[in-house]
Design an enzyme around this catalytic site. Structure first.
Site, PDB file in Angstrom:
ATOM      1  N   GLU A 163      -6.550   4.843   8.150  1.00 45.00           N
ATOM      2  CA  GLU A 163      -6.316   6.267   7.821  1.00 45.00           C
ATOM      3  C   GLU A 163      -7.574   6.882   7.219  1.00 45.00           C
ATOM      4  OE1 GLU A 163      -2.722   5.592   5.597  1.00 45.00           O
ATOM      5  OE2 GLU A 163      -1.692   5.098   7.464  1.00 45.00           O
ATOM      6  N   GLU A 218      -4.955  -4.822  10.881  1.00 45.52           N
ATOM      7  CA  GLU A 218      -3.948  -3.770  11.019  1.00 45.52           C
ATOM      8  C   GLU A 218      -4.160  -3.040  12.345  1.00 45.52           C
ATOM      9  OE1 GLU A 218      -2.203  -2.609   6.879  1.00 45.52           O
ATOM     10  OE2 GLU A 218      -3.739  -1.186   7.458  1.00 45.52           O
ATOM     11  N   ASN A 257       0.866  -1.184   0.000  1.00 42.10           N
ATOM     12  CA  ASN A 257       0.000   0.000   0.000  1.00 42.10           C
ATOM     13  C   ASN A 257       0.899   1.228   0.000  1.00 42.10           C
ATOM     14  OD1 ASN A 257      -1.766   2.077   0.480  1.00 42.10           O
ATOM     15  ND2 ASN A 257      -2.328   1.427   2.560  1.00 42.10           N
ATOM     16  N   SER A 315       3.917  -2.054  10.287  1.00 40.69           N
ATOM     17  CA  SER A 315       5.377  -2.106  10.440  1.00 40.69           C
ATOM     18  C   SER A 315       5.984  -3.440   9.997  1.00 40.69           C
ATOM     19  CB  SER A 315       5.787  -1.772  11.869  1.00 40.69           C
ATOM     20  OG  SER A 315       5.414  -0.435  12.189  1.00 40.69           O
ATOM     21  N   HIS A 348      -9.441   1.344   5.339  1.00 39.94           N
ATOM     22  CA  HIS A 348      -8.129   1.525   5.974  1.00 39.94           C
ATOM     23  C   HIS A 348      -8.286   2.479   7.160  1.00 39.94           C
ATOM     24  CE1 HIS A 348      -3.970   2.613   6.651  1.00 39.94           C
ATOM     25  NE2 HIS A 348      -3.652   1.511   5.986  1.00 39.94           N
ATOM     26  N   LYS A 366       0.086   4.305  -0.219  1.00 41.06           N
ATOM     27  CA  LYS A 366      -0.516   5.504   0.393  1.00 41.06           C
ATOM     28  C   LYS A 366      -0.273   6.704  -0.540  1.00 41.06           C
ATOM     29  CE  LYS A 366      -0.026   3.250   4.806  1.00 41.06           C
ATOM     30  NZ  LYS A 366       0.115   3.332   6.241  1.00 41.06           N
ATOM     31  N   GLY A 389       3.107   2.297  10.805  1.00 39.71           N
ATOM     32  CA  GLY A 389       4.082   3.378  10.612  1.00 39.71           C
ATOM     33  C   GLY A 389       4.866   3.731  11.855  1.00 39.71           C
TER      34      GLY A 389
HETATM   35  O1  LIG Z   1      -1.052   0.876   6.883  1.00 41.18           O
HETATM   36  C1  LIG Z   1      -0.328  -0.023   6.490  1.00 41.18           C
HETATM   37  C2  LIG Z   1      -0.633  -0.779   5.267  1.00 41.18           C
HETATM   38  O2  LIG Z   1      -1.931  -0.545   4.829  1.00 41.18           O
HETATM   39  C3  LIG Z   1       0.906  -0.377   7.235  1.00 41.18           C
HETATM   40  O3  LIG Z   1       1.813   0.670   7.100  1.00 41.18           O
HETATM   41  P1  LIG Z   1       3.339   0.464   7.606  1.00 41.18           P
HETATM   42  O4  LIG Z   1       3.806  -0.854   6.982  1.00 41.18           O
HETATM   43  O5  LIG Z   1       4.062   1.654   7.093  1.00 41.18           O
HETATM   44  O6  LIG Z   1       3.274   0.352   9.092  1.00 41.18           O
END
Ligand SMILES: O=C(CO)COP(=O)(O)O
Length: 241
Positions: A98, A165, A9, A204, A96, A11, A171
């Site tokens: 976010e 997640e 992903n 992560s 997601h 983003k 992150g």
């Molecule tokens: O949100 C994520 C994947 O959708 C995970 O992000 P990270 O791997 O950067 O922690």
């Protein structure tokens, strides 16, 4: 047998030029990748057309980071399922954290997006997970259970992927312990009607922890953010041991 799905992903990262650079470094590594592993890239909308052409004939599938539930209409800033399928997109991330936390998406709209994706032949990856505060309060199970109950109303579980997640692990470098991720994913599976739904872990994931994560019996893949942005790093993840 459940499918193994490794997805990147991106983003809001990468221009078209950067995407092309990534592919030239990444694609050669896939010669070593076992054919049973499904590999998906989720670039920003603006790069989908380019990647659709560049990935044609390769084994990498293309996904979008969101989809609206209507086919068209006065919804400034949104993208519909037919717009995605027309350019070769096969997967879509829905719900997601976010999107839920920063853009106000609710379980009701997540459910509508899932339905629209499936109606048009896209396979959705539904994201669920708890915040740090919810985890510390012992609410992990109840939060995830409530998300699944509301998000999956009238959803066909034969064309579905779920990603667990934990929000506190996204992150942050603070990966969920693999045994704990395995336990929660087992709980998610126990709430599904189809035991073959692939369930990924996300949060992560990186080249150093992917082998341990994928060794867990309940974990069917990874949804990778930051570590999917560099060709070598994502190649190591896709080619986990
Ligand atoms: O949100 C994520 C994947 O959708 C995970 O992000 P990270 O791997 O950067 O922690």
């Amino acid at each position: 047998m459940r499918k193994i799905v490794i997805a990147g992903n991106w983003k809001m990262f990468k221009t078209q030029v950067e995407s092309a650079e990534f592919l030239s470094g990444f694609l050669p590594h896939l010669e070593e990748t076992p054919s049973v592993r499904e590999v998906i890239l989720f670039p920003p909308f603006t790069n989908l057309s380019l990647l659709s052409k560049s990935l044609h004939g390769s084994r990498v599938n293309l996904g979008a980071q969101n989809v609206h539930w209507e086919e068209n209409g006065a919804y400034t800033g949104e993208i519909s399922a037919p717009m995605l399928t027309e350019i070769g997109v096969r997967y879509v991330i829905v719900g997601h954290s976010e999107r839920r936390q920063l853009f106000g998406e609710t379980d009701v709209s997540v459910n509508l997006r899932l339905k629209a994706a499936q109606k048009h032949g896209l396979t959705p990856i539904l994201c669920v997970g708890e915040t740090k505060q919810q985890r510390d309060a012992g609410e992990t199970e109840s939060i995830i259970s409530a998300q699944l109950t509301e998000d999956l109303v009238d959803i066909n579980q034969t064309n579905l992927i779920i990603a667990y997640e934990p929000i506190w692990a996204i992150g942050t470098g603070d990966t969920c312990k693999t045994k704990e991720a395995n336990r929660v994913i087992g709980l998610i599976r126990s709430q599904l009607t189809n035991p073959l739904v692939p369930i990924q872990y996300g949060g992560s994931v990186n080249p150093n922890n992917i082998d341990e994560i994928m060794a867990e019996p309940e974990i069917d893949g990874a949804l990778v953010g930051g570590a999917s942005l560099k060709a070598d790093s994502f190649a190591r993840i896709v080619n986990y041991q």
